[in-house]
Design a protein around this motif. Structure first.
Motif, mmCIF file in Angstrom:
data_model
loop_
_atom_site.group_PDB
_atom_site.id
_atom_site.type_symbol
_atom_site.label_atom_id
_atom_site.label_comp_id
_atom_site.label_asym_id
_atom_site.label_seq_id
_atom_site.Cartn_x
_atom_site.Cartn_y
_atom_site.Cartn_z
ATOM 1 N N PRO A 42 84.326 56.230 56.545
ATOM 2 C CA PRO A 42 84.048 57.106 57.685
ATOM 3 C C PRO A 42 84.326 56.440 59.031
ATOM 4 C CG PRO A 42 82.015 56.135 56.906
ATOM 5 C CD PRO A 42 83.108 55.633 55.998
ATOM 6 N N ASP A 87 81.123 59.499 61.514
ATOM 7 C CA ASP A 87 80.825 59.723 60.094
ATOM 8 C C ASP A 87 81.819 60.645 59.396
ATOM 9 O OD1 ASP A 87 78.618 57.994 60.177
ATOM 10 O OD2 ASP A 87 77.300 59.609 60.838
ATOM 11 N N GLN A 88 82.851 61.122 60.105
ATOM 12 C CA GLN A 88 83.891 61.908 59.455
ATOM 13 C C GLN A 88 84.772 60.955 58.642
ATOM 14 O OE1 GLN A 88 86.221 64.262 62.156
ATOM 15 N NE2 GLN A 88 87.747 64.796 60.614
ATOM 16 N N ASP A 89 85.085 61.327 57.390
ATOM 17 C CA ASP A 89 85.943 60.483 56.559
ATOM 18 C C ASP A 89 87.347 60.458 57.141
ATOM 19 O OD1 ASP A 89 83.808 60.106 54.872
ATOM 20 O OD2 ASP A 89 84.467 61.588 53.398
#
Length: 70
Positions: free
Chosen positions: A42, A26-28
């Motif tokens: 993400p 979920d990290q961009d």
């Protein structure tokens, strides 16, 4: 190996991470621009950014591969 794909058609505005970076789910990783809106893409899993398949400024279609995560 996970392929990160474009969720929309648009331009690759900027990368939020670099090749070789360790990232979390979920990290961009990429910011897309479409119709004057910024859309973050993400990561779908934890891993390391192995390779970007596009460059900043490239136009991509929905479903095109943007990056490879291992």
């Amino acid at each position: 190996m996970t392929e990160i794909k474009a969720s929309i058609a648009g331009s690759v505005w900027k990368f939020s991470v670099s090749e070789g970076d360790t990232i979390e789910q979920d990290q961009d990783i990429v910011i897309m621009e479409s119709m004057k809106m910024e859309i973050p893409i993400p990561a779908e899993s934890d891993g390391t950014v192995k390779e970007f398949k596009v460059a900043e400024g490239d136009f991509v279609n929905e479903g095109d591969i943007i990056a490879i995560i291992e």
